[in-house]
Design a protein around this motif. Structure first.
Motif, PDB file in Angstrom:
ATOM      1  N   LYS A 552       0.817  -1.216   0.000  1.00 33.93           N
ATOM      2  CA  LYS A 552       0.000   0.000   0.000  1.00 33.93           C
ATOM      3  C   LYS A 552       0.847   1.261   0.000  1.00 33.93           C
ATOM      4  O   LYS A 552       0.479   2.274  -0.604  1.00 33.93           O
ATOM      5  CB  LYS A 552      -0.925   0.009   1.223  1.00 33.93           C
ATOM      6  CG  LYS A 552      -2.187  -0.812   1.076  1.00 33.93           C
ATOM      7  CD  LYS A 552      -3.162  -0.521   2.205  1.00 33.93           C
ATOM      8  CE  LYS A 552      -4.477  -1.233   1.980  1.00 33.93           C
ATOM      9  NZ  LYS A 552      -5.481  -0.917   3.021  1.00 33.93           N
ATOM     10  N   HIS A 553       1.977   1.206   0.699  1.00 35.43           N
ATOM     11  CA  HIS A 553       2.796   2.406   0.869  1.00 35.43           C
ATOM     12  C   HIS A 553       4.210   2.156   0.347  1.00 35.43           C
ATOM     13  O   HIS A 553       4.852   1.172   0.722  1.00 35.43           O
ATOM     14  CB  HIS A 553       2.868   2.807   2.340  1.00 35.43           C
ATOM     15  CG  HIS A 553       1.531   2.968   2.998  1.00 35.43           C
ATOM     16  ND1 HIS A 553       0.767   4.090   2.849  1.00 35.43           N
ATOM     17  CD2 HIS A 553       0.820   2.117   3.795  1.00 35.43           C
ATOM     18  CE1 HIS A 553      -0.367   3.951   3.527  1.00 35.43           C
ATOM     19  NE2 HIS A 553      -0.354   2.757   4.110  1.00 35.43           N
ATOM     20  N   THR A 554       4.666   3.016  -0.525  1.00 32.49           N
ATOM     21  CA  THR A 554       6.061   3.013  -0.966  1.00 32.49           C
ATOM     22  C   THR A 554       6.541   4.455  -1.035  1.00 32.49           C
ATOM     23  O   THR A 554       5.742   5.391  -1.170  1.00 32.49           O
ATOM     24  CB  THR A 554       6.232   2.351  -2.352  1.00 32.49           C
ATOM     25  OG1 THR A 554       5.457   3.082  -3.324  1.00 32.49           O
ATOM     26  CG2 THR A 554       5.793   0.900  -2.325  1.00 32.49           C
ATOM     27  N   GLY A 555       7.841   4.633  -0.961  1.00 36.47           N
ATOM     28  CA  GLY A 555       8.377   5.991  -1.002  1.00 36.47           C
ATOM     29  C   GLY A 555       9.861   5.999  -1.268  1.00 36.47           C
ATOM     30  O   GLY A 555      10.542   4.969  -1.213  1.00 36.47           O
ATOM     31  N   ARG A 556      10.347   7.186  -1.545  1.00 36.06           N
ATOM     32  CA  ARG A 556      11.770   7.370  -1.850  1.00 36.06           C
ATOM     33  C   ARG A 556      12.182   8.780  -1.472  1.00 36.06           C
ATOM     34  O   ARG A 556      11.426   9.735  -1.673  1.00 36.06           O
ATOM     35  CB  ARG A 556      12.029   7.126  -3.334  1.00 36.06           C
ATOM     36  CG  ARG A 556      13.440   7.425  -3.821  1.00 36.06           C
ATOM     37  CD  ARG A 556      13.555   7.100  -5.310  1.00 36.06           C
ATOM     38  NE  ARG A 556      14.851   7.444  -5.860  1.00 36.06           N
ATOM     39  CZ  ARG A 556      15.141   8.584  -6.483  1.00 36.06           C
ATOM     40  NH1 ARG A 556      14.182   9.506  -6.634  1.00 36.06           N
ATOM     41  NH2 ARG A 556      16.336   8.833  -6.948  1.00 36.06           N
ATOM     42  N   GLY A 557      13.370   8.910  -0.944  1.00 39.40           N
ATOM     43  CA  GLY A 557      13.947  10.217  -0.667  1.00 39.40           C
ATOM     44  C   GLY A 557      15.411  10.224  -1.056  1.00 39.40           C
ATOM     45  O   GLY A 557      16.086   9.195  -0.974  1.00 39.40           O
ATOM     46  N   TYR A 558      15.904  11.362  -1.510  1.00 41.10           N
ATOM     47  CA  TYR A 558      17.316  11.428  -1.904  1.00 41.10           C
ATOM     48  C   TYR A 558      17.886  12.818  -1.610  1.00 41.10           C
ATOM     49  O   TYR A 558      17.157  13.816  -1.516  1.00 41.10           O
ATOM     50  CB  TYR A 558      17.486  11.101  -3.389  1.00 41.10           C
ATOM     51  CG  TYR A 558      17.047  12.222  -4.312  1.00 41.10           C
ATOM     52  CD1 TYR A 558      17.938  13.211  -4.734  1.00 41.10           C
ATOM     53  CD2 TYR A 558      15.728  12.308  -4.751  1.00 41.10           C
ATOM     54  CE1 TYR A 558      17.534  14.238  -5.566  1.00 41.10           C
ATOM     55  CE2 TYR A 558      15.313  13.329  -5.582  1.00 41.10           C
ATOM     56  CZ  TYR A 558      16.229  14.299  -5.988  1.00 41.10           C
ATOM     57  OH  TYR A 558      15.829  15.329  -6.806  1.00 41.10           O
ATOM     58  N   VAL A 559      19.202  12.858  -1.487  1.00 38.62           N
ATOM     59  CA  VAL A 559      19.953  14.101  -1.344  1.00 38.62           C
ATOM     60  C   VAL A 559      21.174  14.002  -2.236  1.00 38.62           C
ATOM     61  O   VAL A 559      21.875  12.985  -2.234  1.00 38.62           O
ATOM     62  CB  VAL A 559      20.389  14.356   0.111  1.00 38.62           C
ATOM     63  CG1 VAL A 559      21.247  15.623   0.187  1.00 38.62           C
ATOM     64  CG2 VAL A 559      19.189  14.476   1.032  1.00 38.62           C
ATOM     65  N   SER A 560      21.443  15.043  -3.012  1.00 43.03           N
ATOM     66  CA  SER A 560      22.642  15.120  -3.838  1.00 43.03           C
ATOM     67  C   SER A 560      23.369  16.420  -3.518  1.00 43.03           C
ATOM     68  O   SER A 560      22.743  17.493  -3.498  1.00 43.03           O
ATOM     69  CB  SER A 560      22.278  15.069  -5.328  1.00 43.03           C
ATOM     70  OG  SER A 560      23.434  15.233  -6.127  1.00 43.03           O
ATOM     71  N   MET A 561      24.681  16.322  -3.273  1.00 41.33           N
ATOM     72  CA  MET A 561      25.423  17.518  -2.873  1.00 41.33           C
ATOM     73  C   MET A 561      26.818  17.516  -3.490  1.00 41.33           C
ATOM     74  O   MET A 561      27.528  16.510  -3.465  1.00 41.33           O
ATOM     75  CB  MET A 561      25.537  17.588  -1.349  1.00 41.33           C
ATOM     76  CG  MET A 561      26.253  18.844  -0.846  1.00 41.33           C
ATOM     77  SD  MET A 561      26.296  18.945   0.959  1.00 41.33           S
ATOM     78  CE  MET A 561      27.358  17.558   1.351  1.00 41.33           C
ATOM     79  N   ASP A 562      27.187  18.656  -4.068  1.00 42.29           N
ATOM     80  CA  ASP A 562      28.565  18.887  -4.484  1.00 42.29           C
ATOM     81  C   ASP A 562      29.310  19.437  -3.276  1.00 42.29           C
ATOM     82  O   ASP A 562      29.007  20.537  -2.802  1.00 42.29           O
ATOM     83  CB  ASP A 562      28.630  19.906  -5.617  1.00 42.29           C
ATOM     84  CG  ASP A 562      27.842  19.460  -6.849  1.00 42.29           C
ATOM     85  OD1 ASP A 562      27.481  18.277  -6.904  1.00 42.29           O
ATOM     86  OD2 ASP A 562      27.583  20.300  -7.729  1.00 42.29           O
ATOM     87  N   PHE A 563      30.285  18.684  -2.749  1.00 40.91           N
ATOM     88  CA  PHE A 563      30.960  19.154  -1.546  1.00 40.91           C
ATOM     89  C   PHE A 563      32.392  19.590  -1.808  1.00 40.91           C
ATOM     90  O   PHE A 563      33.107  19.992  -0.913  1.00 40.91           O
ATOM     91  CB  PHE A 563      30.933  18.066  -0.461  1.00 40.91           C
ATOM     92  CG  PHE A 563      31.656  16.799  -0.806  1.00 40.91           C
ATOM     93  CD1 PHE A 563      32.999  16.644  -0.491  1.00 40.91           C
ATOM     94  CD2 PHE A 563      31.001  15.763  -1.437  1.00 40.91           C
ATOM     95  CE1 PHE A 563      33.662  15.477  -0.800  1.00 40.91           C
ATOM     96  CE2 PHE A 563      31.650  14.593  -1.740  1.00 40.91           C
ATOM     97  CZ  PHE A 563      32.995  14.441  -1.420  1.00 40.91           C
TER      98      PHE A 563
END
Length: 653
Positions: A552-563
């Motif tokens: 019933k529930h799916t999800g995704r999160g992401y972070v992209s960073m030039d350091f």
């Protein structure tokens, strides 16, 4: 992706993609969002996502390289609500609430617009498509029965390979966990001002996570293309080879004790596909163009499974002529696409003395009509007919001829009051015809399964700003005569195992999705995605029960960073909720536990050099990637891949 990729991601994408070099290098974080600049072919004509009255997501080369993913499967995992089933020798991609066994026949997979779905129930093989061939991936969530017909029920995934405009090439080498090694290369150039060439190849081998699951996979592709102001032509040939050991399923206790174990040391599957295609398009005048594609593929699958050798072949010939029109009116652009889809497929299964010749003919028409500069509607229809010449040693020893047809209609509204907002409403009918495996194993006195039919309703809103993009959609999918395998159905006469393929009771799926991307600064980008599906039977003995294998529930999160000047880090988390094991449509057993997969990528880019360190399943989570119901005691479980570390080095010349 609705926002501009980070600077490093753009550079990486330009290194690994011919056609995005110019726009990527010209992009700037302060410019307007570029989601509307992608030309997609998933609508069977060039268009932009926001001008299509549907939920379309484009994963471009920069986004692929930013993720550090090493396979098409990893790129698609968690995107657009896709739920993946992996039985350790192949994957299926479910969209809009289908089980693992039905997903392969209700999600249409395309490679440059060419069908990869097989005429039998085997899932399309994406293992042999290396990422160095991929320019972008276009995902249409929801039905596309008018434009694509058979099997475009839950959605369409179109993998677009490179069609380079520049001279150069690249080499990539990688290695990592489970003794995995891979090499990829491509080269392109100009023969003269009108003719160009592109060649690419790859080789991958590894032991993989489980015992007795080693693979050896390779591919080569060559394309020659011609292009002038009024004419374009290409001819292409390719060969894919995927040789893979099959570890089989585990019992529940075996999975808990050692998810890497294998129940056998002999089973394997070796798939070899040769394909050729050619296409031509001619611009008749300012308004009209004619085009045609001719595609042929031939596949041999040799295997040893369930204690028996098999030698199966399948071939598919497709011809798709079409006409395209574009007229400028006072209200806006009027677009028309109409065409034919004609195919002949043949399958032979030697161990079962089963064969089938399936022929389809269909015609379609779709028009996008502007009512004003901000409002347009789309209307279309398709008629399709399929015939089968089926022979099966046990069920139809004398053969049987089957004949079915189906129709689909659509109507949609697309409203863009300004550059920031887009609203759409859409109704689309869909269908799918039964495969050879399904038609050959039905209950007594059932001579041919009826086409599965359905209706999809959807509403959506896109909000696009200079640094943020938000997309929200709501949908309902109703299905009638869904084609499924029912283990409780009457076994066919002389059948080898319990159950049969049937036209199931009616079912419906409600759903909602939301995804948000935010370019916080030039160096920082983040995003979230959530998908909800309520899928259940609405008739019969399982009325009100949840469809198996649908979370019933799916999800995704992401972070992209030039350091740093040349470094970029990418982190994502992918959530899959609890669900009933595949086949437990009576909801009798316990649900499989939910899980979160964490992935990490560290990318380095300098001049023509690229290095990427990718870690999949960062926390080494044990999870079930596929499973099959056997009354609880005889359930089968397949293990998801454990922590997987891969280092890739690349050079572009």
């Amino acid at each position: 992706m609705g926002t501009n990729p980070t600077k490093i991601a753009l550079l990486i994408g330009s290194l690994c993609s011919f056609s995005v070099i110019a726009p990527a290098m010209a992009a700037d974080a302060t410019s307007t969002a570029k989601v509307d600049e992608h030309l997609v072919v998933i609508g069977r004509s060039d268009n932009t996502p926001l001008n299509i009255a549907a939920n379309v997501n484009v994963i471009d080369a920069a986004a692929i390289e930013m993720s550090g993913a090493t396979s098409v499967t990893e790129v698609l995992r968690g995107q657009s609500g896709i739920q993946i089933s992996d039985n350790n020798i192949g994957t299926s991609f479910a969209m809009r609430g289908f089980s693992a066994s039905t997903a392969a026949n209700n999600t249409l997979i395309l490679l440059d617009g060419r069908r990869l779905n097989n005429i039998d129930i085997a899932a399309p093989s994406l293992n042999a498509i290396p990422l160095n061939q991929v320019e972008r991936i276009e995902i249409l969530s929801g039905s596309a029965g008018v434009l694509y017909g058979d099997q475009a029920v839950g959605g369409v995934i179109n993998i677009v390979t490179k069609s380079p405009e520049n001279t150069g090439g690249s080499v990539q080498l990688s290695g990592g966990s489970f003794d995995t090694y891979e090499g990829r290369g491509d080269v392109s150039g100009a023969i003269n001002k009108d003719w160009r060439y592109f060649f690419t190849g790859s080789y991958n081998q590894g032991d993989n996570y489980r015992k007795h699951n080693a693979n050896e996979t390779g591919s080569i592709l060559g394309r020659i293309q011609y292009k002038t102001a009024t004419d374009s032509f290409f001819v292409e040939t390719s060969y894919y080879d995927d040789d893979r050991e099959n570890p089989g399923s585990l019992t529940k206790d075996q999975f808990k004790d050692n998810p890497r174990d294998s129940g056998n040391d002999k089973q394997y599957s070796h798939e070899m596909t040769t394909a050729a295609r050619t296409g031509y398009q001619h611009q008749l005048n300012q308004n009209w163009a004619l085009a045609a594609d001719l595609d042929y593929s031939d596949t041999l699958v040799s295997s040893f499974n369930w204690g028996a050798n098999s030698h199966n072949t399948r071939s598919l010939l497709m011809f798709s002529p079409k006409a395209l029109a574009n007229y400028s009116t006072r209200q806006g652009e009027l677009n028309l696409v109409t065409g034919l889809d004609i195919s002949r497929g043949k399958a032979d299964f030697d161990t079962m003395a089963r064969s089938n010749v399936q022929q389809t003919q269909s015609a379609y028409l779709q028009a996008t009509v502007p009512l004003s500069h901000t409002l347009s509607y789309v209307v279309g229809g398709r008629y399709a007919r399929v015939t089968d010449e089926l022979v099966d040693r046990k069920v139809y020893p004398s053969g049987i001829d089957l004949d079915e047809d189906a129709t689909a209609f659509e109507f949609g509204l697309n409203y863009r009051p300004n550059t920031d907002h887009r609203f759409y409403l859409r109704g689309d009918e869909n269908f799918r015809f039964a495969k050879v495996d399904e038609q050959a194993y039905t209950p007594k006195d059932v001579f041919g399964l009826k086409p599965q039919t359905g209706r999809s309703y959807e509403a959506g809103w896109d909000w696009t700003l200079a640094s943020q993009t938000l997309r929200v959609s709501l949908y309902r999918l109703d299905l009638k005569d869904e084609i499924v395998f029912d283990p409780s159905a009457e076994t066919p006469p002389n059948g080898d195992f319990q159950g049969a393929n049937v036209n199931a009771d009616a079912s419906r799926r409600y759903g909602a999705s939301a995804d948000w991307d935010w370019q916080v600064t030039k160096a920082l980008q983040l995003g979230l995605e959530y998908n909800y599906i309520d899928a259940e039977f609405t008739d019969g003995i399982n009325d009100g029960k949840e469809l198996s294998w649908v979370a019933k529930h799916t999800g995704r999160g992401y972070v992209s960073m030039d350091f740093a000047e040349h470094f970029q880090v990418f982190v994502e988390a992918i959530y899959t909720g609890d669900r009933f094991i595949e086949g437990d449509n009576g909801n009798e057993g316990d649900k499989l536990a939910s899980y979160v997969l964490g992935n990490l990528a560290l990318n380095y880019n300098r001049d023509a050099w690229l290095a990427s360190l990718r870690i999949d399943n960062l926390f080494d989570k044990d999870y079930v990637s596929a499973g099959y119901y056997g009354g609880g005691i005889y359930n089968g479980y397949y293990s998801g891949r454990g922590r997987d570390i891969r280092l890739t080095l690349g050079y572009r010349f």
